[in-house]
Design an enzyme around this catalytic site. Structure first.
Site, PDB file in Angstrom:
ATOM      1  N   ARG A  62       6.806  11.878  -5.386  1.00 48.32           N
ATOM      2  CA  ARG A  62       7.581  10.642  -5.555  1.00 48.32           C
ATOM      3  C   ARG A  62       6.917   9.470  -4.813  1.00 48.32           C
ATOM      4  O   ARG A  62       6.916   8.341  -5.302  1.00 48.32           O
ATOM      5  CB  ARG A  62       9.003  10.874  -5.026  1.00 48.32           C
ATOM      6  CG  ARG A  62       9.927   9.705  -5.237  1.00 48.32           C
ATOM      7  CD  ARG A  62      11.364  10.100  -4.919  1.00 48.32           C
ATOM      8  NE  ARG A  62      12.287   9.027  -5.156  1.00 48.32           N
ATOM      9  CZ  ARG A  62      13.125   8.539  -4.231  1.00 48.32           C
ATOM     10  NH1 ARG A  62      13.135   9.046  -3.011  1.00 48.32           N
ATOM     11  NH2 ARG A  62      13.938   7.561  -4.536  1.00 48.32           N
ATOM     12  N   HIS A  66       6.080   5.761  -6.158  1.00 47.96           N
ATOM     13  CA  HIS A  66       6.629   4.560  -5.519  1.00 47.96           C
ATOM     14  C   HIS A  66       5.532   3.674  -4.949  1.00 47.96           C
ATOM     15  O   HIS A  66       5.695   2.459  -4.862  1.00 47.96           O
ATOM     16  CB  HIS A  66       7.644   4.954  -4.451  1.00 47.96           C
ATOM     17  CG  HIS A  66       8.960   5.364  -5.014  1.00 47.96           C
ATOM     18  ND1 HIS A  66      10.135   5.299  -4.306  1.00 47.96           N
ATOM     19  CD2 HIS A  66       9.299   5.835  -6.247  1.00 47.96           C
ATOM     20  CE1 HIS A  66      11.144   5.718  -5.070  1.00 47.96           C
ATOM     21  NE2 HIS A  66      10.655   6.063  -6.244  1.00 47.96           N
ATOM     22  N   ASN A  95      13.619   3.425  -1.351  1.00 42.41           N
ATOM     23  CA  ASN A  95      12.801   4.268  -0.461  1.00 42.41           C
ATOM     24  C   ASN A  95      13.530   4.753   0.780  1.00 42.41           C
ATOM     25  O   ASN A  95      13.182   5.808   1.332  1.00 42.41           O
ATOM     26  CB  ASN A  95      11.552   3.495  -0.002  1.00 42.41           C
ATOM     27  CG  ASN A  95      10.559   3.280  -1.130  1.00 42.41           C
ATOM     28  OD1 ASN A  95      10.425   4.133  -2.008  1.00 42.41           O
ATOM     29  ND2 ASN A  95       9.887   2.149  -1.128  1.00 42.41           N
ATOM     30  N   HIS A 196      11.264  15.282 -12.063  1.00 40.32           N
ATOM     31  CA  HIS A 196      12.629  15.591 -11.609  1.00 40.32           C
ATOM     32  C   HIS A 196      12.972  17.070 -11.805  1.00 40.32           C
ATOM     33  O   HIS A 196      14.131  17.455 -11.789  1.00 40.32           O
ATOM     34  CB  HIS A 196      13.647  14.673 -12.300  1.00 40.32           C
ATOM     35  CG  HIS A 196      13.554  13.251 -11.847  1.00 40.32           C
ATOM     36  ND1 HIS A 196      14.203  12.205 -12.451  1.00 40.32           N
ATOM     37  CD2 HIS A 196      12.869  12.698 -10.812  1.00 40.32           C
ATOM     38  CE1 HIS A 196      13.921  11.074 -11.814  1.00 40.32           C
ATOM     39  NE2 HIS A 196      13.102  11.348 -10.820  1.00 40.32           N
TER      40      HIS A 196
HETATM   41  C1  HEM Z   1      11.858   7.203 -14.916  1.00 40.77           C
HETATM   42  C2  HEM Z   1      12.369   6.527 -13.916  1.00 40.77           C
HETATM   43  C3  HEM Z   1      12.779   7.164 -12.619  1.00 40.77           C
HETATM   44  C4  HEM Z   1      13.949   6.967 -11.970  1.00 40.77           C
HETATM   45  C5  HEM Z   1      15.082   6.060 -12.422  1.00 40.77           C
HETATM   46  C6  HEM Z   1      13.928   7.797 -10.793  1.00 40.77           C
HETATM   47  C7  HEM Z   1      14.944   7.859  -9.846  1.00 40.77           C
HETATM   48  C8  HEM Z   1      15.017   8.769  -8.823  1.00 40.77           C
HETATM   49  C9  HEM Z   1      16.107   8.877  -7.888  1.00 40.77           C
HETATM   50  C10 HEM Z   1      17.324   7.979  -7.837  1.00 40.77           C
HETATM   51  C11 HEM Z   1      15.844   9.939  -7.076  1.00 40.77           C
HETATM   52  C12 HEM Z   1      16.732  10.493  -5.962  1.00 40.77           C
HETATM   53  C13 HEM Z   1      16.555   9.757  -4.672  1.00 40.77           C
HETATM   54  C14 HEM Z   1      17.578  10.222  -3.674  1.00 40.77           C
HETATM   55  O1  HEM Z   1      18.739   9.817  -3.812  1.00 40.77           O
HETATM   56  O2  HEM Z   1      17.267  11.041  -2.779  1.00 40.77           O
HETATM   57  C15 HEM Z   1      14.575  10.500  -7.490  1.00 40.77           C
HETATM   58  C16 HEM Z   1      13.986  11.598  -6.914  1.00 40.77           C
HETATM   59  C17 HEM Z   1      12.732  12.046  -7.245  1.00 40.77           C
HETATM   60  N1  HEM Z   1      11.868  11.460  -8.143  1.00 40.77           N
HETATM   61 FE1  HEM Z   1      12.332  10.007  -9.464  1.00 40.77          FE
HETATM   62  N2  HEM Z   1      12.748   8.475 -10.747  1.00 40.77           N
HETATM   63  C18 HEM Z   1      12.011   8.117 -11.833  1.00 40.77           C
HETATM   64  C19 HEM Z   1      10.727   8.552 -12.115  1.00 40.77           C
HETATM   65  C20 HEM Z   1       9.997   9.389 -11.316  1.00 40.77           C
HETATM   66  C21 HEM Z   1       8.585   9.617 -11.438  1.00 40.77           C
HETATM   67  C22 HEM Z   1       7.673   8.904 -12.425  1.00 40.77           C
HETATM   68  C23 HEM Z   1       8.256  10.538 -10.505  1.00 40.77           C
HETATM   69  C24 HEM Z   1       6.911  11.117 -10.176  1.00 40.77           C
HETATM   70  C25 HEM Z   1       5.961  11.323 -11.066  1.00 40.77           C
HETATM   71  C26 HEM Z   1       9.470  10.897  -9.813  1.00 40.77           C
HETATM   72  C27 HEM Z   1       9.561  11.864  -8.840  1.00 40.77           C
HETATM   73  C28 HEM Z   1      10.713  12.173  -8.142  1.00 40.77           C
HETATM   74  C29 HEM Z   1      10.833  13.304  -7.240  1.00 40.77           C
HETATM   75  C30 HEM Z   1       9.788  14.367  -7.007  1.00 40.77           C
HETATM   76  C31 HEM Z   1      12.097  13.212  -6.655  1.00 40.77           C
HETATM   77  C32 HEM Z   1      12.691  14.146  -5.580  1.00 40.77           C
HETATM   78  C33 HEM Z   1      12.274  13.599  -4.234  1.00 40.77           C
HETATM   79  C34 HEM Z   1      12.669  14.418  -3.028  1.00 40.77           C
HETATM   80  O3  HEM Z   1      13.231  15.499  -3.159  1.00 40.77           O
HETATM   81  O4  HEM Z   1      12.400  13.952  -1.908  1.00 40.77           O
HETATM   82  N3  HEM Z   1      10.498  10.154 -10.307  1.00 40.77           N
HETATM   83  N4  HEM Z   1      14.099   9.755  -8.542  1.00 40.77           N
END
Ligand code: HEM
Ligand SMILES: *[C@@H]1O[C@H](CO)[C@@H](O)[C@H](O)[C@H]1NC(C)=O
Length: 325
Positions: A62, A66, A95, A196
Site C-alpha cells: 500500500r 500511496h 495515511n 485488497h
Molecule cells: C482503487 C482504489 C483504492 C481505494 C479506494 C483503496 C482504499 C483503501 C482503504 C480505505 C484501505 C484501508 C485503510 C484502513 O482503514 O486501514 C486500504 C487498504 C489497503 N490497500 Fe487500498 N485502495 C485502493 C487501491 C489500492 C491499490 C492500488 C493498492 C496496491 C497496489 C492497495 C493496497 C492496499 C493494501 C495492501 C491495504 C491493506 C493495508 C494494511 O493492512 O496495512 N489499495 N485501501
C-alpha cells in the site's frame, strides 16, 4: 547505427506509451554497478519483517501505491513533519494512522547505506520493498522485475495526498478518473485493487457507507462486520478487520471471488461490478488461474513509473524521513 535506431524506437515508444518505465530512464538492475547487493539487502529486511507479521507486507504494498499517486514515486510519503512542513503526506487522513511499514524502509535504508552510502534512493527502496512483500505474500508466485532509478522528492503535502488518493467511497467513474490522472487504465485499476486480498481496514473506512446503510453487501458478511465494528467508529474506538475473509494473508486472486460474492469492504471494491467490462475483468481474474498474478506484476511496474523524478527534480536522500540539507 543499431544503437541509434534503438534509441529512436525507445523515444517513439515513449510518445505512444507516456508512462512506460523506459521513458523515465528507469532500468531493471539500475544499481548493478553502483550497489550490486541492494536488491538482496532490501529483500532480506522485508523477509524478516513479513515473516514476523504479514500485515507489514500489506502495508508496504500500500505504501508503494500511496507514494506513487502523490508527487510520483519519489519517497514523499516517507517524510516526517518538520517545523517548516508540519503537515506532510504521512499525516494526511488516507495515511494516518493506517499506513504501516515505515520501520522496514528505515531498516533497509540503514543496511543499504552501510553497503553503498549515498547511492540508492528511498523511492527505489519503497518500490523494491513493495515488490518483495508481494513476492513473499504470494508464496513466490509474483516475481516482479522492478526497474529502478527514481530520485527522492523534496515536497510532501498532506493536502495533495487527500486530493490524489482515491477514497473508499468512490464509484467506478471516480476510480477510473483517479487512475487515469496517473496514466493508468481502468484495467490497471481493477488489477491493482486485487491488492485488497491482504491486510486490514479500520472500521472507520467502510462503516458509514457500507454497513450503516443499505448496500449490495452480502447479508451474512454485513452482520459479521456489524459485530466487529462499532456503529460510529472514532479515533478511540476503531478496530480493524481483514480485507479478505477467506485467505487474509495470501496475495492471491481470492479478492475477485470475494467481489463476486459481495463480500468486500469498500464501495470502491463493489464498484468493480457496476459495468459489464469491469465485471468481465473480475470474472477472468477470479476464474483463470495465474492470470491475475501476471497482470498484477505488469501493473505494479507501470504504477512504479508514475511521475518519476530525474536530474535536478530530486536527490538521493541520506535519511528517508528528512530531505538533505
Ligand atoms: C482503487 C482504489 C483504492 C481505494 C479506494 C483503496 C482504499 C483503501 C482503504 C480505505 C484501505 C484501508 C485503510 C484502513 O482503514 O486501514 C486500504 C487498504 C489497503 N490497500 Fe487500498 N485502495 C485502493 C487501491 C489500492 C491499490 C492500488 C493498492 C496496491 C497496489 C492497495 C493496497 C492496499 C493494501 C495492501 C491495504 C491493506 C493495508 C494494511 O493492512 O496495512 N489499495 N485501501
Ligand atoms: C499544499 O498543497 C495545497 C494544495 O495544492 C496548497 O494550497 C498549500 O499551500 C500547500 N501547502 C504547503 C505547506 O505547501
Amino acid at each position: 547505427m543499431a544503437a541509434a535506431s534503438l534509441k529512436l524506437s525507445v523515444a517513439l515508444a515513449c510518445v505512444l506509451l507516456l508512462s512506460s518505465a523506459a521513458c523515465h530512464g528507469l532500468e531493471v538492475g539500475y544499481y548493478k554497478k553502483t550497489c550490486p547487493r541492494v536488491e538482496a539487502i532490501v529483500r532480506d529486511e522485508v523477509k524478516k519483517f513479513v515473516y514476523k507479521n504479514a500485515g507489514i507486507g500489506a502495508g508496504l504494498i500500500r505504501m508503494f501505491f500511496h507514494d506513487c499517486f502523490v508527487q510520483g514515486c519519489d519517497g514523499s510519503v516517507l517524510l516526517d513533519p518538520t517545523p517548516t512542513n508540519p503537515q506532510p503526506e504521512k499525516l494526511s487522513p488516507p495515511n494516518f494512522p493506517s499506513l504501516r511499514g515505515f520501520e522496514v524502509i528505515d531498516a533497509a535504508k540503514d543496511a543499504v547505506e552501510k553497503a553503498c552510502p549515498g547511492v540508492v534512493s528511498c523511492a527505489d527502496i519503497v518500490a523494491f520493498a513493495g515488490r518483495d512483500a508481494a513476492y513473499f505474500l504470494s508464496k513466490m508466485k509474483v516475481k516482479i522485475n522492478m526497474p529502478a532509478g527514481r530520485l527522492d522528492g523534496r515536497v510532501s503535502n498532506s493536502t495533495e495526498a487527500l486530493d490524489n488518493l482515491p477514497p473508499p467511497f468512490f464509484n467506478l467513474d471516480q476510480l477510473v478518473a483517479s487512475f487515469a490522472a496517473k496514466g493508468l487504465s481502468a484495467e490497471d485499476m481493477v488489477v491493482l485493487s486485487g491488492a485488497h486480498t491482504i491486510g486490514v481496514s479500520h472500521c472507520s473506512s467502510f462503516v458509514s457507507d457500507r454497513i450503516a446503510v443499505t448496500s449490495d453487501i452480502d447479508g451474512g458478511f454485513a452482520n459479521f462486520l456489524r459485530r466487529r465494528c462499532p456503529a460510529n467508529p472514532s479515533t478511540a474506538n476503531d478496530p480493524t478487520v481483514n480485507q479478505d475473509v477467506v485467505t487474509p494473508n495470501a496475495l492471491d486472486n481470492q479478492y475477485y471471488k470475494n467481489v463476486l460474492a459481495h463480500k468486500v469492504l469498500f464501495t470502491s471494491d463493489a464498484a468493480l461490478l457496476t459495468t459489464p467490462a469491469t465485471t468481465q475483468m473480475v470474472r477472468d481474474s477470479a476464474n483463470i488461474p495465474g492470470q491475475w498474478e501476471a497482470k498484477f506484476n505488469k501493473a505494479m511496474i507501470k504504477m512504479g513509473a508514475i511521475d518519476v523524478k530525474t536530474g535536478k527534480q530530486g536527490e538521493i536522500r541520506r535519511k528517508c524521513r528528512v530531505v538533505n540539507h
